[in-house]
Write an enzyme that holds these catalytic residues in place. Structure first.
Site, PDB file in Angstrom:
ATOM      1  NE  ARG A  94       0.373   1.099   3.485  1.00 55.93           N
ATOM      2  CZ  ARG A  94       1.308   1.923   3.762  1.00 55.93           C
ATOM      3  NH1 ARG A  94       2.784   1.528   3.600  1.00 55.93           N
ATOM      4  NH2 ARG A  94       1.237   3.280   3.834  1.00 55.93           N
ATOM      5  N   GLY A  95       0.336   2.428  -0.077  1.00 59.64           N
ATOM      6  CA  GLY A  95       1.225   3.652  -0.322  1.00 59.64           C
ATOM      7  C   GLY A  95       1.171   4.052  -1.870  1.00 59.64           C
ATOM      8  CB  ALA A  96       0.030   6.963  -3.637  1.00 57.38           C
ATOM      9  NE  ARG A  99      -6.348   0.537  -1.754  1.00 61.73           N
ATOM     10  CZ  ARG A  99      -5.779   1.048  -0.783  1.00 61.73           C
ATOM     11  NH1 ARG A  99      -4.764   0.909  -0.548  1.00 61.73           N
ATOM     12  NH2 ARG A  99      -6.552   2.098   0.183  1.00 61.73           N
ATOM     13  CD  GLN A 157      -2.908   2.052   6.868  1.00 57.49           C
ATOM     14  OE1 GLN A 157      -3.349   2.447   8.059  1.00 57.49           O
ATOM     15  NE2 GLN A 157      -3.416   1.694   5.922  1.00 57.49           N
ATOM     16  CG  ASP A 205      -3.263   7.907  -1.126  1.00 58.80           C
ATOM     17  OD1 ASP A 205      -3.235   8.343   0.063  1.00 58.80           O
ATOM     18  OD2 ASP A 205      -3.093   6.656  -1.378  1.00 58.80           O
ATOM     19  CG  ASN A 229      -2.488  11.428   2.758  1.00 55.79           C
ATOM     20  OD1 ASN A 229      -2.198  10.338   1.819  1.00 55.79           O
ATOM     21  ND2 ASN A 229      -2.287  11.611   4.144  1.00 55.79           N
ATOM     22  CE  LYS A 230      -5.066   5.133   4.341  1.00 54.54           C
ATOM     23  NZ  LYS A 230      -6.226   4.424   3.722  1.00 54.54           N
TER      24      LYS A 230
END
Lengths: 347, 347
Positions: free
Chosen positions: A50-52, A93, A195, A236, A246-247
């Site tokens: 995960r993580g853009a 995603r 995370q 993101d 973002n998250k």
């Protein structure tokens, strides 16, 4: 200068894509090998990776796997057959734009390659990966110069695990700590996936950077006590007007930072900027399975019969962002005009 | 009108104090019997019972247990010997003022009682308990009148489990739902103890009130989407100037509510108001074991070597509070002067 940089989550090993399974950190360090598109797309959806930036790099390597398989089986029609795989990867995603960006770069090579495609595609995937690390190091230098003798708060994981390596916001943290500009990191645990608690703390402990985890609800209290100077996050997708997806939890932190007169920095490579999207309202926000909220680490925490609302991201309007850092430089008080100038091709 | 009110967490049964063990909800409904002060004080510290009004009521019943035991063993010196027990109960948790308030009321009876003290003390404890429920019903009527056809967001647990019964902020929710003034409740999960996910959701599902749980970091996004009209919380201590100490995360919600132009209501009996404390700065804030943050429901979530910052409460300044409701009435935009008038003895 110490590097404080020992973790890599994505590797190409023995003609396969090897991913550090981030669902199982920190209790287990386990790698998952992907030999085809399906397993790579599944790993992205299930948040093995995960993580853009990291999911963009993963998708790039997955194209190498797809092209190799189709070329071996159908050397004359593989370019048509790979379209299904590209679409499957793009769907894995919805929010992070780096996924589509990386696939576009791979399509550019696909279009021109002749004969066996793997070598050219692997070279492009490796270049995307290396450029990401290089961008992180450039952003880290730019961002770290802003932090002076203060502790910082960060959200989610934006480190080596979320990128090709070194990290976006955590890259700034690594460089600032190495330079003595910061001495401590506060990490929001970042429910529901934790995370921050699971990944950011693991990375920073491993690399010798002091970290305190806090519950997401404690961030405002931390700010009110003068314990931090900056809030650092990744992104993101950044819209053309500087709005930042973002998250989930990022938007609230930006409101808190502004309320307390603290600075809010977004660190993301220019591949995260989507100039085709006018504002944050137009960014698709992934809603994930309610079970992620109704449970914690696989253990049910709520009564049967309760529902959950589980958006994976939120949008922070540009006016709450003090600084965006990309590998191209910094944008103070982002606006549509500043974003346009920043993203001009000749920069 | 349906009552939507079926839960009681504190009972006096067979000369013992019976507590619903809130650490084990919602997966198990287990009761813990306390036969002496030590077990009652331990139950408060360990959060078998929690919620400012509930721990006050628990302490009141614990005084009955202490007085009975000492009187049986030392009929001439029991009033001196019970001092240690009262001190132990007072120390069990530092932030909620209801604990000290309930002990003061019990001391009033202690001072005047002659002969066997249990009957008089039990009558006072039962009165404290009944008055709390009555206060909750009065507050519910006052608060529910403010809510018109909207969903609300709440934090932590302020229901039957946190009080003698019915609840403070959740009492308002119960009455507003029964009256048709609200149709849905959003409940912050409230890490680290997950009182929202574990307790509020359990209570509301049991009593037929629709509830969606969200991660604490998602609250700002919820507000930005216009899904709610009010934020409703309880309090552990309200200072003389209207500053409110409550579960960690409350302060951040108040900032978010103000940012989005939403209303923020604090519902607490007047026993939660501490006029001896000038402002929130003077309220002792309990810091709890870092393990509560480093773990979730007993499962370690962070890497060894990471620290955690775990304040159990935060302080919301009066200027972010739109409405305080006690059983005496409502205080709009609380100030020191408005608090003084509200708390005048003849009201």
């Amino acid at each position: 200068m110490l590097e404080h940089d020992s973790v890599r989550a994505i590797e190409w090993v023995d003609d396969k894509l090897r991913l550090l399974d981030q669902r199982r950190l920190p209790s287990e360090v386990v790698y998952l090998d992907c030999a085809d598109t399906q397993s790579a797309a599944g790993a992205i959806s299930a948040m093995v990776v995960r993580g853009a930036p990291a999911i963009g790099i993963t998708a790039a390597y997955a194209v190498v796997l797809a092209a190799g398989a189709h070329y071996r089986n159908h050397p004359s029609s593989w370019k048509r057959r790979i379209e299904t795989d590209l679409a499957e990867l793009a769907r894995a995603r919805p929010t992070a734009v780096n996924l589509g960006w990386a696939l576009q770069r791979m399509k550019g090579v696909l279009a021109s390659v002749e004969g066996a495609p793997e070598q050219a595609l692997l070279a492009e995937a490796r270049l995307i990966h290396e450029e990401d690390i290089a961008a992180n190091r450039t952003m880290a230098t730019i961002g770290a110069a802003e932090l002076k003798g203060t502790a910082v708060l960060t959200h989610c994981n934006t480190g080596s695990l979320a990128t090709g390596g070194y990290g976006t916001a955590l890259g700034v943290v690594r460089s600032a700590f190495a330079a003595g500009n910061i001495t401590h990191v506060y990490a929001n645990e970042t429910r529901p996936w934790l995370q921050g608690a699971r990944l950011t703390a693991w990375e920073l402990v491993r690399d010798g950077i002091p970290v305190s985890v806090l519950c997401d609800g404690a961030a405002a209290s931390l700010m009110s006590q003068g314990k931090i100077g900056w809030v650092l996050v990744g992104a993101d997708r950044i819209a053309a007007n500087g709005d930042v997806a973002n998250k989930i939890g990022t938007y609230g932190l930006a409101i808190h930072a502004r309320h307390h007169g603290l600075k809010f920095m977004v660190v993301a490579p220019s591949s995260t900027v989507d100039m085709s999207v006018p504002s944050g309202k137009d960014i698709p926000i992934e809603t994930r399975d309610p079970e992620e909220v109704l449970s914690c680490q696989g253990h049910r925490i709520t009564a049967q019969g309760a529902n959950a609302w589980n958006p994976a991201f939120d949008v922070t309007p540009a006016e709450l962002v003090d600084l965006i850092v990309t590998e191209k430089g910094k944008i103070e008080n982002p606006t549509a005009e500043a974003m346009r100038q920043h993203m001009e091709p000749d920069r």
